[in-house]
Design an enzyme around this catalytic site. Structure first.
Site, PDB file in Angstrom:
ATOM      1  N   GLY A 127       0.826  -1.207   0.000  1.00 60.31           N
ATOM      2  CA  GLY A 127       0.000   0.000   0.000  1.00 60.31           C
ATOM      3  C   GLY A 127       0.861   1.258   0.000  1.00 60.31           C
ATOM      4  O   GLY A 127       1.028   1.897   1.046  1.00 60.31           O
ATOM      5  N   TYR A 128       1.403   1.574  -1.133  1.00 59.29           N
ATOM      6  CA  TYR A 128       2.265   2.761  -1.273  1.00 59.29           C
ATOM      7  C   TYR A 128       1.586   3.861  -2.087  1.00 59.29           C
ATOM      8  O   TYR A 128       1.174   4.877  -1.560  1.00 59.29           O
ATOM      9  CB  TYR A 128       3.581   2.354  -1.965  1.00 59.29           C
ATOM     10  CG  TYR A 128       4.688   1.910  -1.024  1.00 59.29           C
ATOM     11  CD1 TYR A 128       4.413   1.233   0.149  1.00 59.29           C
ATOM     12  CD2 TYR A 128       6.018   2.174  -1.336  1.00 59.29           C
ATOM     13  CE1 TYR A 128       5.426   0.827   0.989  1.00 59.29           C
ATOM     14  CE2 TYR A 128       7.044   1.772  -0.495  1.00 59.29           C
ATOM     15  CZ  TYR A 128       6.752   1.098   0.661  1.00 59.29           C
ATOM     16  OH  TYR A 128       7.760   0.707   1.481  1.00 59.29           O
ATOM     17  N   GLU A 244      13.510  -3.870  -3.374  1.00 56.45           N
ATOM     18  CA  GLU A 244      12.649  -3.982  -4.551  1.00 56.45           C
ATOM     19  C   GLU A 244      13.514  -3.936  -5.811  1.00 56.45           C
ATOM     20  O   GLU A 244      13.154  -4.486  -6.849  1.00 56.45           O
ATOM     21  CB  GLU A 244      11.619  -2.844  -4.573  1.00 56.45           C
ATOM     22  CG  GLU A 244      10.596  -2.972  -5.678  1.00 56.45           C
ATOM     23  CD  GLU A 244       9.587  -1.815  -5.711  1.00 56.45           C
ATOM     24  OE1 GLU A 244       8.667  -1.871  -6.517  1.00 56.45           O
ATOM     25  OE2 GLU A 244       9.729  -0.858  -4.907  1.00 56.45           O
ATOM     26  N   ASN A 382      11.203   5.431 -15.144  1.00 57.19           N
ATOM     27  CA  ASN A 382      12.523   5.700 -15.714  1.00 57.19           C
ATOM     28  C   ASN A 382      12.887   7.183 -15.632  1.00 57.19           C
ATOM     29  O   ASN A 382      14.072   7.523 -15.546  1.00 57.19           O
ATOM     30  CB  ASN A 382      12.582   5.192 -17.159  1.00 57.19           C
ATOM     31  CG  ASN A 382      12.749   3.668 -17.197  1.00 57.19           C
ATOM     32  OD1 ASN A 382      12.605   2.996 -16.170  1.00 57.19           O
ATOM     33  ND2 ASN A 382      13.065   3.135 -18.363  1.00 57.19           N
ATOM     34  N   GLU A 383      11.880   8.047 -15.617  1.00 54.38           N
ATOM     35  CA  GLU A 383      12.160   9.484 -15.443  1.00 54.38           C
ATOM     36  C   GLU A 383      12.727   9.730 -14.041  1.00 54.38           C
ATOM     37  O   GLU A 383      13.677  10.504 -13.869  1.00 54.38           O
ATOM     38  CB  GLU A 383      10.878  10.302 -15.644  1.00 54.38           C
ATOM     39  CG  GLU A 383      10.393  10.374 -17.088  1.00 54.38           C
ATOM     40  CD  GLU A 383       9.749   9.078 -17.573  1.00 54.38           C
ATOM     41  OE1 GLU A 383       9.313   8.261 -16.733  1.00 54.38           O
ATOM     42  OE2 GLU A 383       9.697   8.869 -18.796  1.00 54.38           O
TER      43      GLU A 383
END
Lengths: 396, 388
Positions: A127-128, A244, A382-383
């Site tokens: 839950g982020y 992660e 990726n940004e």
């Protein structure tokens, strides 16, 4: 400089390969190979097989039932698993929450939760993200207010991967709205059965319900479910993100994808010849293979540094960007390779009992191409990764 | 030199844009995609009444347009709204072949098509023909003999056998236009004949399925499909030139459709970049995204010019036409991939959800590159034609 693996590492690779050949059920590897998807039971079944062998938690120390592999061993396992079309294990409990609890959890939390992760009793989800807090995660608004022995949680989480299978969710919640954003966040463990929680699936563009929205309406969470200290959640979240980002380059997946692409291109005909002999196609295939060969070595360079005890820094951001570009290029080439048979909708094309529409490999390729657009979006887009690289390297 | 639309085409564009933005919302369209037929008869009829089909045919054929710029005007609007109804298949391909080759009886079908009362499908591609337009292995036998010659026209029974792949709109079509090899090698442009096969003819079987970008197609099997000689469309062995003509028109329709879809993708992205806030400001104010948005607009202008080049040369001799058509399809293919992938990336997760408009638009852009040759196929064709 020595590019070869040690005899011990080679022996380990043989052991992994033998184990997979003997123990990976064909229904499960076929579901991965043909992209038909693995249900909750399939994941749990594979995880039980790995747990039996003691390989389910490669990162974990032996005292908690982990395999205690070093970075090179983990890499070897991941390569072999991808080549054998073994499913990934579900990362939320094993790779994310587990290490956080070991580092910051109470003894009671470790004793209770860690064995349940290994046994499959608990399926965790994350839950982020929130509708207004994606790349800017620290702006999250889900509130947790202390009320006696409980926190009362209100708000909404989104992009909750496989949340439909989960019985537990670890959440970042705002416990202090009056301080700097990062300093008012706490890390809570919440039972999905608690009254006031609602899970709604989000259907993705390939038709799959892979992610969910999770709503919290006055959800009462016992205070002993707080991990570490109140308002220190951001520190734990950042620690979790470094975990992660293991296997972030996805070298094994790209290799498996490239092999599958070559197999398809040898069968597909273009102008009366196998597609793989078409100079234009062959050139594009070669370029991505060359990129992958170099990235595999970059990956090993970083892994061997990690095995020597150096924490990866911006290199993991670099690997994420390059790794996703390569995987997405392979997905694009694979979609192109099947020609007009990329057009049928996947769920029909790979429908269980029916013969496939067109060649058996064609069914999932369009779905995979679109689904894997997520690779450059999730886990820090990726940004965001490029921002991290320039910020660190330019000392900003 | 004049790059403005004529008054009639401008009116058609305005009418279509207004109609589609009112009637063809994301929710309506997604419900159509989920329906059993994959299209809306109501929308089809209403669009036919607005002249969408008539605009694709000349006055002589019973329409009021038929030129390259009529096709681009219509298909750009269909592309902007992500329309899934099979105008390409029924009108450009099916109707186009009947208009070019049909006898008086067969041309009655064209009147029905223009009025919105009939569907057609082109059953041409085969399981291993990929984008090779001249590769046809479905067989035709007439009076128990194979082979060409003028006298086959007078025979009574025609028997077709073979398989056709990804035949878009096959289930809805009242007639399939089936190509078959009458003579020559498997990939010989000479020796291909065309037949008008009514739905339900014994021996004709369809396995239907939905398409990834909406609409439906079928795998078609022809098992001793027996037809009267009157089912022939055009002359024996001479079908290829007409096929190449309608496919060139389909290519122009496809690039225009993708052009329209890319406009929508870019507009959605602009709106999102201006409204989505992260780190306390609209994300469009981050230069990393602003410059990429600018690149999209630059590429879109290139794409528009390529569409104009192709449409403007549609009635030229085939070697000139095909060079322009392949140039446009290659450029649009490259720009299309860039636009679809970049607009999803700049949105983030939201663009990956079924209910957000861009998801469907990106699929239309991407899957258009799998009909009648993809970006790479048209690059090679351009190289061959340039060298000739």
């Amino acid at each position: 400089m020595d590019l070869s693996y040690t005899p011990e590492e080679e022996a380990f690779r043989e052991e992994v390969r033998g184990f997979l050949a003997e123990n990976l059920p064909k229904e499960i590897s076929d579901a991965i190979k043909y992209g038909t998807g693995l249900g909750k039971d399939g994941y749990l079944r594979w995880q039980a097989i790995l747990n039996e062998k003691g390989w389910l938690a490669p990162n974990w120390p032996a005292e908690y039932g982990g395999a205690e592999w070093n970075a090179v061993q983990k890499h070897i396992y991941e390569e072999e698993a991808a080549a054998a079309h073994a499913p990934r294990t579900v990362a939320f409990g094993l790779a994310m929450l587990g290490p956080v609890l070991m580092q910051f959890g109470s003894q009671a939390q470790k004793d209770y939760y860690l064995p349940r992760i290994l046994s499959g009793e608990d399926w965790w989800c994350q839950g982020y993200s929130e509708p207004g807090a994606g790349s800017d995660l620290a702006s999250l608004k889900t509130r947790a207010v202390r009320d006696g022995d409980h926190y009362v949680v209100n708000g909404q989480k989104t992009w909750t991967t496989l949340g439909q299978h989960a019985n537990k969710i670890f959440c970042l919640v705002r416990t202090d709205p009056d301080v700097k954003q990062q300093e008012g966040i706490s890390f809570l463990l919440i039972d999905m059965d608690t009254p006031g929680i609602e899970v709604r699936p989000i259907i993705l563009l390939d038709g799959t319900p892979e992610v969910n929205e999770v709503f919290f309406d006055n959800v009462r969470v016992p205070v002993e479910n707080l991990v570490g200290e109140e308002n220190k959640g951001w520190t734990y979240a950042k620690y979790l993100l470094t975990h992660e980002r293991t296997n972030i380059a996805g070298v094994g997946y790209s290799r498996a994808g490239l092999e599958s692409l070559k197999r398809i291109a040898r069968i597909e005909q273009s102008g009366g010849r196998p597609l793989i002999e078409n100079p234009h196609f062959a050139a594009r295939l070669a370029k991505v293979e060359i990129d992958l060969m170099a990235m595999a070595t970059t990956n090993l360079r970083i892994i061997s540094r990690a095995a020597a005890g150096q924490a990866p820094g911006v290199e993991s951001s670099m690997l994420k960007v390059k790794g996703t570009i390569i995987r997405q290029e392979i997905n694009d080439l694979t979609r192109r390779a099947v020609g007009p048979y990329a057009m049928p909708f996947a769920s029909e094309a790979v429908a269980g009992d029916n013969d496939p529409i067109g060649p058996d490999y064609a069914g999932p390729v369009t779905s995979q191409y679109f689904n894997n657009r997520k690779l450059s979006i999730f886990g820090g887009s990726n940004e965001i990764q490029r921002g991290i690289i320039s910020k660190v390297k330019m000392g900003g | 030199m004049n790059f403005e639309l004529t008054e009639e085409r401008q009116m058609l564009q305005d009418t279509l844009r207004r109609y589609l933005s009112d009637r063809y919302t994301t929710a309506t369209r997604n419900a159509i995609i989920d329906s059993d037929t994959g299209m809306s008869d109501e929308i089809w009829t209403e669009l036919a009444e607005l002249g969408v089909i008539g605009a694709l045919f000349t006055e002589e054929q019973g329409g009021f347009g038929g030129a390259g710029f009529d096709i681009t005007t219509v298909f750009e609007e269909l592309g902007r709204a992500g329309v899934v109804e099979p105008f390409l298949d029924t009108a450009i391909l099916g109707g186009g072949l009947i208009a070019a080759l049909g006898d008086d009886t067969q041309k009655q079908l064209l009147d029905e098509v223009i009025a919105g009362g009939a569907h057609l499908a082109l059953a041409h591609g085969e399981p291993t023909s990929r984008y090779d337009l001249s590769r046809v292995e479905t067989t035709v036998v007439q009076n128990g003999t194979t082979g060409g010659g003028a006298d086959v026209q007078n025979g009574e029974n025609i028997v077709l056998n073979g398989r056709k792949a990804v035949v878009v709109n096959a289930e809805a079509a009242g007639h399939l236009i089936v190509s078959a090899r009458e003579s020559g090698a498997a990939d010989d442009p000479a020796g291909i004949s065309l037949f008008l096969v009514p739905a339900g003819t014994p021996g004709l079987s369809l396995r239907g399925y939905p398409l990834f970008s909406g609409g439906r197609a079928a795998e078609v099997t022809l098992d001793n499909v027996t037809l009267p000689a009157s089912a022939r469309l055009g002359l024996a062995n001479k079908g290829f030139a007409a096929l190449a003509d309608v496919v060139a028109r389909a290519d122009v329709a496809l690039v225009a459709e993708v052009m329209g879809a890319m406009e929508t993708a870019t507009e959605l992205t602009r709106d999102y970049l201006m409204t989505r806030k992260q780190f306390g400001r609209p994300i469009g104010t981050f230069q990393a995204l602003a410059h990429r948005y600018s690149d999209l607009l630059i590429e879109l202008e290139q794409a528009r010019s390529a569409v104009i080049n192709a449409a403007g040369h549609l009635d030229k001799p085939s070697e000139i036409r095909d060079l322009q058509v392949s140039a446009a399809r290659n450029l649009i293919g490259r720009v299309g991939r860039h636009v679809a992938e970049e607009t999803i990336q700049m949105h983030g997760g939201i663009a990956m959800t079924q209910e957000y408009e861009l998801a469907h638009i990106a699929k239309r852009i991407t899957l258009a590159d799998h009909r009648f040759g993809d970006t790479d196929y048209h690059l090679e064709r351009f190289i061959d034609l340039s060298a000739a």
